[in-house]
Design an enzyme around this catalytic site. Structure first.
Site, mmCIF file in Angstrom:
data_model
loop_
_atom_site.group_PDB
_atom_site.id
_atom_site.type_symbol
_atom_site.label_atom_id
_atom_site.label_comp_id
_atom_site.label_asym_id
_atom_site.label_seq_id
_atom_site.Cartn_x
_atom_site.Cartn_y
_atom_site.Cartn_z
ATOM 1 N N ALA A 108 0.848 -1.186 0.000
ATOM 2 C CA ALA A 108 0.000 0.000 0.000
ATOM 3 C C ALA A 108 0.891 1.245 0.000
ATOM 4 C CB ALA A 108 -0.913 -0.008 1.216
ATOM 5 N N GLY A 151 0.087 -4.963 1.056
ATOM 6 C CA GLY A 151 -1.157 -4.884 0.301
ATOM 7 C C GLY A 151 -1.084 -5.617 -1.020
ATOM 8 N N GLU A 174 4.147 -5.455 7.255
ATOM 9 C CA GLU A 174 3.550 -4.347 8.000
ATOM 10 C C GLU A 174 4.088 -4.238 9.421
ATOM 11 O OE1 GLU A 174 0.428 -5.572 4.917
ATOM 12 O OE2 GLU A 174 1.877 -6.571 6.224
#
Length: 300
Positions: A108, A151, A174
């Protein structure tokens, strides 16, 4: 005048007559794949086309190369729109989602989210637009070269099948920036690879190779990177030649198995199996089998 030229004329008129359409850059890059779709949509961050001998496979390519296809909101909105267009296109039987040789999607867009607050995430339903991908009725195949991280890995797992180039890398990093996966990483990964491996991937943030991803069941097939798209198109064409009705029913039945008990799933499957006998494609498919010929499915 060809359909493509007519489409370009329509888009040109729209741009001339309606300054609210902010499409000036995107019009130069868009691939117009049908008159109806071209008149309605232009894209800045994805490329859209039809491929295969029968042109019955939709291809959506993430196109943000300088950012390694980082998944910003606008890109994901365009992916959702492109997939929905193919989902509603009766000439398309399967869809491929891919990136480029360096990255399927490296994650992301961190720059876009760094200043988010909890209140903002809640009130604006941050990442909520991503869920539309998992609701596509037609089979969606991810063709992954390069990085599929964060993502990007979650996006691949939203698809029904994953093919990977031999140099692809998967991971959920993450945890290394103080957050957790937020688009299905902790939920879909465990269903693919089991608790222990999912915990290891999520808690370490380590990347795994395409070969390891295949060994643990995350990926269906690994091929040389330069053959990835052609091999994925072959698979998509094979699926697209089936009855679209049967494909949709089969896809929903398999997905139901992830979310129900065995007995509930078996009941669901049996009822959907019975429903196949209400379709014209079932009659044609069985008749063709008896007559030893290829079926001519009408997707009805």
């Amino acid at each position: 005048m060809s359909a493509t030229n007519i489409s370009r004329l329509i888009v040109s008129k729209l741009l001339t007559n309606n300054s609210a359409l902010k499409c000036n850059k995107a019009v130069k890059n868009v691939r117009l794949y049908s008159l109806a779709a071209a008149a309605k949509e232009t894209f800045e961050f994805v490329k859209v086309s039809k491929v295969g001998e029968k042109q019955n496979v939709g291809l959506v390519q993430l196109n943000r190369p300088k950012a390694l296809n980082a998944l910003c909101t606008d890109l994901m909105n365009e992916v959702g729109t492109a997939l929905k267009s193919f989902d509603n296109d009766k000439s398309v039987g399967a869809i491929i989602l891919t990136g480029n040789e360096k990255a399927f999607a490296a994650g992301a867009d961190i720059k876009e989210m760094v200043n988010n607050t909890f209140t903002q995430c809640i009130t604006e339903d941050f990442l909520g637009n991503w869920t539309s991908i998992s609701r596509v009725r037609k089979p969606v195949i991810a063709a992954v070269n390069g990085y599929a991280l964060g993502g990007g890995c979650e996006l691949a797992m939203m698809c029904d099948i994953i093919y990977a180039g031999d140099k692809a890398k998967f991971g959920q990093p993450e945890i290394l920036i103080g957050i957790i996966p937020g688009a299905g990483g902790t939920q879909r990964l465990i269903r693919s690879v089991g608790k222990s491996k999912a915990m290891e991937i999520v808690l370490t943030g380590d990347q795994i190779t395409a070969q390891e991803a295949h060994q643990i069941g995350l990926v269906s097939k690994v091929v040389p990177a330069d053959q990835l798209l052609s091999e994925t198109v072959k698979l998509a064409e094979k699926i697209a030649n089936n009855s679209q009705v049967a494909n949709a029913i089969a896809k929903e039945s398999v997905n139901t198995a992830l979310e129900t008990t065995l007995q509930e799933g078996l009941h669901f499957e049996k009822r959907f199996f019975h429903s196949c006998f209400a379709t014209k494609d079932q009659k044609e498919g069985m008749k063709a089998f008896i007559e030893k010929r290829k079926p001519n499915f009408q997707h009805e």
